[in-house]
Design a protein around this motif. Structure first.
Motif, short mmCIF file in Angstrom:
data_model
loop_
_atom_site.label_atom_id
_atom_site.label_comp_id
_atom_site.label_asym_id
_atom_site.label_seq_id
_atom_site.Cartn_x
_atom_site.Cartn_y
_atom_site.Cartn_z
N GLN A 181 4.95 -6.23 1.23
CA GLN A 181 4.94 -4.85 1.92
C GLN A 181 6.06 -4.02 1.18
O GLN A 181 7.10 -4.11 1.05
N ASP A 182 5.35 -2.84 0.72
CA ASP A 182 6.39 -2.01 -0.22
C ASP A 182 5.56 -0.74 -0.31
O ASP A 182 4.60 -0.18 0.16
N LEU A 183 6.30 0.19 -1.13
CA LEU A 183 6.12 1.63 -1.31
C LEU A 183 4.94 2.01 -2.33
O LEU A 183 4.18 2.78 -2.32
N TYR A 211 6.38 -13.94 2.73
CA TYR A 211 6.11 -12.47 3.26
C TYR A 211 7.19 -11.89 2.82
O TYR A 211 8.37 -11.87 2.85
N VAL A 212 6.97 -10.92 1.58
CA VAL A 212 7.97 -10.41 0.85
C VAL A 212 7.99 -8.76 1.17
O VAL A 212 6.92 -8.02 1.19
N SER A 213 9.24 -8.49 1.83
CA SER A 213 9.26 -6.81 2.16
C SER A 213 10.19 -6.02 1.34
O SER A 213 11.41 -6.57 1.62
N GLY A 214 9.80 -4.89 0.82
CA GLY A 214 10.73 -4.25 0.29
C GLY A 214 11.83 -4.65 -0.87
O GLY A 214 12.86 -4.05 -1.18
N THR A 215 11.20 -5.24 -1.70
CA THR A 215 11.93 -6.30 -2.86
C THR A 215 10.88 -6.52 -3.87
O THR A 215 9.74 -6.84 -3.71
N ASN A 216 11.28 -7.04 -5.02
CA ASN A 216 10.41 -7.24 -6.07
C ASN A 216 11.09 -8.32 -7.10
O ASN A 216 11.41 -8.04 -8.22
N ARG A 262 1.64 -6.78 -7.57
CA ARG A 262 0.30 -7.22 -8.37
C ARG A 262 -0.12 -8.61 -8.35
O ARG A 262 -1.25 -9.06 -8.69
N LEU A 263 1.05 -9.46 -7.84
CA LEU A 263 0.70 -11.10 -7.82
C LEU A 263 0.27 -11.33 -6.21
O LEU A 263 -0.27 -12.38 -6.11
N ALA A 264 0.21 -10.42 -5.37
CA ALA A 264 0.20 -10.72 -4.07
C ALA A 264 -1.54 -10.87 -3.60
O ALA A 264 -2.42 -10.16 -4.28
N ASP A 265 -1.60 -11.38 -2.43
CA ASP A 265 -2.89 -11.59 -1.78
C ASP A 265 -3.40 -10.53 -0.81
O ASP A 265 -4.43 -10.17 -0.99
N VAL A 266 -2.20 -9.99 -0.39
CA VAL A 266 -2.29 -8.88 0.72
C VAL A 266 -1.22 -7.73 0.20
O VAL A 266 -0.06 -8.74 0.20
N VAL A 267 -1.50 -6.52 0.16
CA VAL A 267 -0.47 -5.69 0.04
C VAL A 267 -0.39 -4.71 1.18
O VAL A 267 -1.57 -4.05 1.58
N LEU A 268 0.69 -4.67 1.78
CA LEU A 268 0.79 -3.74 3.12
C LEU A 268 1.71 -2.36 2.58
O LEU A 268 2.78 -2.60 2.32
N PRO A 269 1.16 -1.37 2.70
CA PRO A 269 1.76 0.01 2.14
C PRO A 269 2.54 0.37 3.32
O PRO A 269 2.17 0.51 4.42
N ALA A 270 3.89 0.49 2.90
CA ALA A 270 5.07 0.93 3.97
C ALA A 270 5.58 2.22 3.68
O ALA A 270 5.40 2.93 2.67
N ALA A 271 6.19 2.82 4.58
CA ALA A 271 6.99 4.09 4.49
C ALA A 271 8.18 4.16 4.28
O ALA A 271 8.85 2.97 4.46
N PRO A 285 2.58 9.06 3.62
CA PRO A 285 1.04 9.27 3.16
C PRO A 285 0.07 8.38 3.48
O PRO A 285 0.35 7.11 3.72
N GLY A 286 -1.24 8.60 3.45
CA GLY A 286 -2.25 7.65 3.53
C GLY A 286 -2.19 6.79 4.67
O GLY A 286 -2.03 7.04 5.84
N GLU A 287 -2.36 5.19 4.23
CA GLU A 287 -2.25 4.32 5.21
C GLU A 287 -1.10 3.70 5.30
O GLU A 287 -0.83 2.66 6.13
#
Length: 667
Positions: free
Chosen positions: A339-341, A309-314, A348-357, A383-385
């Motif tokens: 989980q990112d902006l 689970y990767v959040s806010g980093t690349n 692009r490599l993820a199975d699930v992307v969670l759009p974050a504020a 914005p959005g979801e």
């Protein structure tokens, strides 16, 4: 996976840009709910050595100094810290001092002629990877000339005799041979530092991402300890952070450590954390040191970590040896959540992307490198979801149905202020004590921890009275061997430091693991530019910043370029045993034998992913999978490289900034 393989199949990798409340919630989920030891932050890439060096010297994290020390210091020493491009507001504060009455002397350690170097009274440009030798030579000169505070050493420290013995033979002449720095310049820097009445030292990536990172940063601490320069105005150490909330990641335990600067190898402190969370202490993993990121990636590679689970980093741009990293993250057996902006290279490599504020779309607190806590309040809706990271983590915890001993939800808060109040209870009695703070109080101005009944207005500087958080029963860490990285056993530490003093820890210089040779004759170092941040996820979308530094470049000294007949703007191929990058040449003030690449440039705005089998543009195509034994921070600044010209510039300069450390020089 939890049912079939257990907590060790789950890993978390977060950022240095969330709010305190979000880090703490993530730490509760990972350490207290799931019970995994595999949790780290990308603070591992930029600030892990800051924390490690403070733990080695003071047995606890937490900056001894304050930004206000800039206003009082008569000598400011910057070690591997291009403050003009990494902390620009802070550099303005230094420039104000330099332009005013009684300006401080400035000592700069950097292999490039940065704006800091240009403003310095003494600029030391060592070969990358030789920082420990340089620091030992400075300490040799300071101790040899008796510019030390013997009473302070005797009353408040342990380990001085070992240090004095270690540096006895490290004179400036020896360091000049190893570091490639004139001996008289080393002696002059030592004279300024050794004669300072009010000494401020700052340290950043030139030490943290280089060979013997923790050992070198610890020697900066040693300078202050042998001179007794701590706790007074102008007398401070700032083992700096590379990200806006890296301090919070460390405090909250989202980078692997336990929340509240608790010691994972002290049973009573683990039990205290379990009491705060109302869980069995055995649910908190403390059977070994927390898993650092590079080891986590190895576990993903061999299949023991199956969910990341990767959040806010690349990491697909920011980690070393990117070809290997992409293969690891693209494995079919890995379930990757990002989980990112924005849709980063990793997303692009993820199975699930969670759009974050992002920060202006949510409320929370953040703590500066000098322990100043601020409240940031939501300005606009996401914005959005997109949802705040806090909302996502809370939702995740509830969907997992994580509960405490009484069957109540483990994460008991639903918003940021409730989370902050929970964090305050976690910090009570610990070094980073927040119990005297509140959201209402923080709406006035920032407050420096510890802030409690004893210090209701906060604490500007630590260790003013020579008392440290290093008591064996209270300290956050027993320290590590600086060469092997092996943790000290509790009994070893108690024997070495029974009375809780500061620890003066000596270090022997050892050569970097990868040395230049006939095939790869240059030392490659990487770093930042003023106009971009990390992998340009945000700054690359700002037209003014993108136009100021639109494309990767490579820097070389005028001497090296002239020897090869190369000119500004020529297209070069930079290669190491791990990969290749194409970049235009900037003839700059970097020291001979060294080449510099900015690490910001990935692929989200070009191909999306690195070209298969061709030359890339990300500096980390070239860097080595190696890390400091104590801090586990990857080494981005000591790779061996070769260069070849594959095209001429036809008089067109490289697209590199001209008002930064990348300024062109003329031959």
């Amino acid at each position: 996976l939890l049912r079939e393989s257990g907590p060790s199949s789950i890993g978390f990798y977060t950022t240095g840009q969330l709010f305190l409340e979000e880090y703490y919630t993530l730490a509760v989920i990972g350490h207290g709910g799931i019970g995994t030891n595999h949790m780290d932050g990308n603070t591992r890439l930029c600030t892990a050595t800051a924390a490690a060096s403070l733990k080695e010297s003071f047995a606890c994290d937490g900056q001894p100094g304050s930004y206000t020390d800039i206003d009082h210091a008569d000598v400011i020493a910057l070690y591997g810290h291009n403050m003009a491009e990494t902390q620009t507001v802070l550099w303005s504060r230094v420039l104000d001092r330099l332009a005013g009455p009684n300006p401080p002397a400035v000592v700069c350690v950097d292999p490039r002629r940065t704006p800091v170097a240009a403003a310095a009274d003494v600029h030391l440009a060592p070969r990358p990877g030789t920082n420990v030798m340089l620091m030992n030579a400075l300490l040799h000169h300071i101790i040899g000339n008796d510019w030390i505070d013997r009473a302070y050493i005797d009353e408040h420290t342990v380990g001085f005799e070992e240090l004095a013995k270690r540096v006895a033979d490290c004179d400036p002449e020896l360091a000049a041979l190893v570091c490639g720095v004139p001996a008289e310049n080393i002696a002059e820097a030592a004279r300024l530092i050794g004669g300072a009445e009010r000494l401020l030292s700052t340290v950043l990536q030139g030490f943290y991402q280089s060979h013997q990172a923790t050992a070198a940063a610890v020697q900066v601490n040693n300078v202050h300890l042998v001179r007794g320069k701590l706790g007074a105005p102008g007398c401070g150490i700032l083992q700096m952070n590379g990200q806006p909330t890296a301090e919070n990641a460390r405090e909250c335990g989202a980078d692997g450590d336990l929340p509240g600067f608790r010691n994972w190898s002290n049973e009573s402190q683990v039990e205290d954390l379990a009491r705060v969370w109302n869980i069995d202490p055995m649910r908190i993993p403390h059977y070994s040191a927390p898993t650092h990121l590079m080891k986590m990636m190895r576990y993903v590679e061999d299949g023991s970590i199956r969910f990341l689970y990767v959040s806010g980093t690349n990491p697909a741009v920011s980690l070393p040896e990117l070809g290997r990293v992409r293969e690891i993250l693209a494995q079919e057996r890995l379930f990757l959540v990002v989980q990112d902006l924005f849709l980063t290279e990793t997303a692009r490599l993820a199975d699930v992307v969670l759009p974050a504020a992002t920060w202006g779309e949510k409320t929370g607190t953040f703590t500066n490198a000098d322990r100043t806590v601020h409240l940031s309040e939501k300005a606009v809706d996401p914005p959005g979801e997109a949802r705040s990271d806090l909302d996502i983590f809370i939702d995740y915890a509830r969907r997992l149905d994580l509960r405490d001993k009484d069957g109540e939800p483990l994460v008991k808060w639903s918003g940021p202020e409730e989370a902050f109040e929970a964090w305050k209870r976690c910090t009570e009695g610990r070094p980073c004590d927040y119990t005297g703070m509140s959201y209402d109080g923080l709406r006035g101005s920032g407050v420096q921890w510890p802030c409690n009944e004893e210090h209701p207005e906060g604490t500007e500087r630590l260790y003013a009275d020579g008392r440290f958080w290093s008591d064996p029963e209270y300290c956050e860490s027993y320290g590590r061997d600086l060469v092997t990285g092996a943790p000290l056993e509790p009994d070893e530490y108690r024997s070495m430091n029974p009375y809780g003093r500061a620890v003066i820890k000596a270090a022997e210089y050892l050569p970097p693991h990868e040395q230049p040779d006939d095939d790869f004759p240059f030392v490659l170092t990487t770093g930042r530019t003023l106009y971009h941040f990390h992998t340009r996820t945000k700054t690359g979308r700002v037209p003014q910043l993108r136009d100021a530094a639109p494309e990767v470049w490579v820097e070389m000294s005028a001497e090296d370029a002239a020897e090869r007949g190369w000119e500004e703007g020529d297209l070069l191929r930079v290669a190491t045993p791990r990969g290749r990058v194409e970049a235009r040449l900037r003839v700059s003030g970097v020291r001979p034998g060294v080449v510099f690449l900015p690490f910001h440039y990935g692929y989200w705005d070009t191909t999306g992913l690195a070209p298969e089998g061709g030359d890339g543009r990300a500096a980390n195509e070239l860097t080595i999978t190696d890390w400091d034994p104590a801090s586990k921070q990857p080494l981005f600044k000591t790779a061996a490289a070769r260069l070849e010209r594959i095209g001429t510039g036809d008089g067109t300069p490289a697209a590199a900034p001209t008002n930064t450390g990348s300024a062109p020089v003329t031959r």
